[in-house]
Design an enzyme around this catalytic site. Sequence first.
Site, short mmCIF file in Angstrom:
data_model
loop_
_atom_site.label_atom_id
_atom_site.label_comp_id
_atom_site.label_asym_id
_atom_site.label_seq_id
_atom_site.Cartn_x
_atom_site.Cartn_y
_atom_site.Cartn_z
N TYR A 8 16.47 8.56 -0.10
CA TYR A 8 17.32 7.87 0.87
C TYR A 8 17.09 6.37 0.84
O TYR A 8 16.16 5.88 0.19
CB TYR A 8 17.09 8.43 2.28
CG TYR A 8 15.81 7.98 2.96
CD1 TYR A 8 14.57 8.44 2.55
CD2 TYR A 8 15.85 7.08 4.03
CE1 TYR A 8 13.40 8.03 3.19
CE2 TYR A 8 14.69 6.67 4.67
CZ TYR A 8 13.48 7.14 4.26
OH TYR A 8 12.32 6.74 4.88
N GLU A 55 -0.13 1.27 3.93
CA GLU A 55 1.04 0.74 4.64
C GLU A 55 1.13 1.43 5.99
O GLU A 55 0.21 2.14 6.39
CB GLU A 55 2.31 0.96 3.81
CG GLU A 55 2.58 2.42 3.49
CD GLU A 55 3.88 2.64 2.69
OE1 GLU A 55 4.75 1.77 2.65
OE2 GLU A 55 4.00 3.75 2.14
N LEU A 105 5.39 2.13 -0.42
CA LEU A 105 6.82 1.98 -0.69
C LEU A 105 7.09 0.49 -0.95
O LEU A 105 6.65 -0.34 -0.16
CB LEU A 105 7.65 2.45 0.51
CG LEU A 105 9.15 2.34 0.22
CD1 LEU A 105 9.65 3.56 -0.54
CD2 LEU A 105 9.96 2.15 1.49
N LYS A 165 11.33 6.71 -2.36
CA LYS A 165 11.78 6.82 -0.96
C LYS A 165 12.39 8.21 -0.75
O LYS A 165 13.61 8.38 -0.67
CB LYS A 165 12.76 5.69 -0.63
CG LYS A 165 12.86 5.38 0.86
CD LYS A 165 13.45 4.02 1.13
CE LYS A 165 13.76 3.76 2.59
NZ LYS A 165 12.64 3.89 3.52
N1 PDD Z 1 11.52 2.94 6.29
N2 PDD Z 1 7.07 2.00 4.02
C1 PDD Z 1 7.61 3.14 4.49
C2 PDD Z 1 6.82 4.40 4.37
C3 PDD Z 1 8.89 3.12 5.07
O1 PDD Z 1 9.44 4.27 5.50
C4 PDD Z 1 9.60 1.89 5.17
C5 PDD Z 1 10.97 1.79 5.78
C6 PDD Z 1 8.98 0.72 4.68
C7 PDD Z 1 9.66 -0.63 4.74
O2 PDD Z 1 10.66 -0.75 3.76
P1 PDD Z 1 11.94 -1.70 3.96
O3 PDD Z 1 11.40 -3.08 4.25
O4 PDD Z 1 12.64 -1.64 2.68
O5 PDD Z 1 12.69 -1.17 5.13
C8 PDD Z 1 7.72 0.82 4.11
C9 PDD Z 1 12.87 2.99 6.80
C10 PDD Z 1 13.33 1.81 7.58
C11 PDD Z 1 13.08 4.33 7.51
O6 PDD Z 1 12.51 5.30 7.02
O7 PDD Z 1 13.82 4.39 8.47
#
Ligand code: PDD
Length: 289
Positions: free
Chosen positions: A36, A183, A207, A151
């Site tokens: 996703y 993270e 991620l 992801k």
């Molecule tokens: N998640 N690490 C994890 C495990 C995450 O699920 C996310 C973001 C990030 C940050 O990535 P980005 O800056 O590209 O949003 C890091 C999204 C927002 C979610 O699962 O809703």
Amino acid sequence: MSHNEQTVYLNGQYLPINQAQVSVLDRGFLFGDGVYEVIPVFANKPFRLHEHLLRLDDSLNGIRLASPFDHKGWKALFTSLIEKSGGGNLSIYLQVTRGVTDKRDHALPKEPQPTVFVMCSPMPASAPPEEQKGACAITLEDNRWHACNVKAITLLANILLRQKAVDKGCAEAILLRDGMVTEGAASNLFAVIDSKLVTPPKSNHVLPGITRDLIIELANANGLPCEERTISAVELRQASEVWVTSSTREILPIIKLDEQQIGTGKPGPLWLKMQMLYQNYKQLLKQTQ
Ligand code: PDD
């Protein structure tokens, strides 16, 4: 727009959300076999779209599934759905699963027909003011798999970790693997150590966040020293600032970690600076697009 009127995209069709249905034999449902993306939209424009689409390609490669669209195809789909969703500030959620097969089988189907689902939800133009005052977090052992760079929709570990934070009235769980920070449960992490911005390096345990990359880019462009290196749990507790970052929460200052105050217990000077740079960047992009 009421929830029932929301239009979503599912396998070539634009439908009211309550009419969008997938089979119980979909591998996304049976195995969590899919990937996703979450892409913010400001003033009708997807933010850092190219970067999100490159990461989607990497995630699909990571699970051995061909992309159902090229970048042009994705862009056209988003433009239509943003329009049908009334435009403005939104977040795009998109999910690609390995689709439906005639029986449940772990082995991959030879000719998968991916299921593609996209929806747009309303999103504030920037983080709510109460979040900008800072939030609390807890640390937990990172018990996820070793492909966190993908992801994947398989988020059971992440949601259980996040819930432990929620149970304690906290905004995020910060994860530790072998005593080192990876993270957040749904975010990346930055700390200010000896006046320097640091963030754990990209690896299969992290991620590659789009917000993370932009913060590093903005730090470099504005003469703020930023280092990608491992951070121990001990260093994290002694940091003068801790932030967690994501597309939906942007840059969230953490002012309390495991019941202990971080720095002065208020969002720090580097956060204020980066918050300004980040919001200015968004504003500038709106004007130039
Ligand atoms: N998640 N690490 C994890 C495990 C995450 O699920 C996310 C973001 C990030 C940050 O990535 P980005 O800056 O590209 O949003 C890091 C999204 C927002 C979610 O699962 O809703």
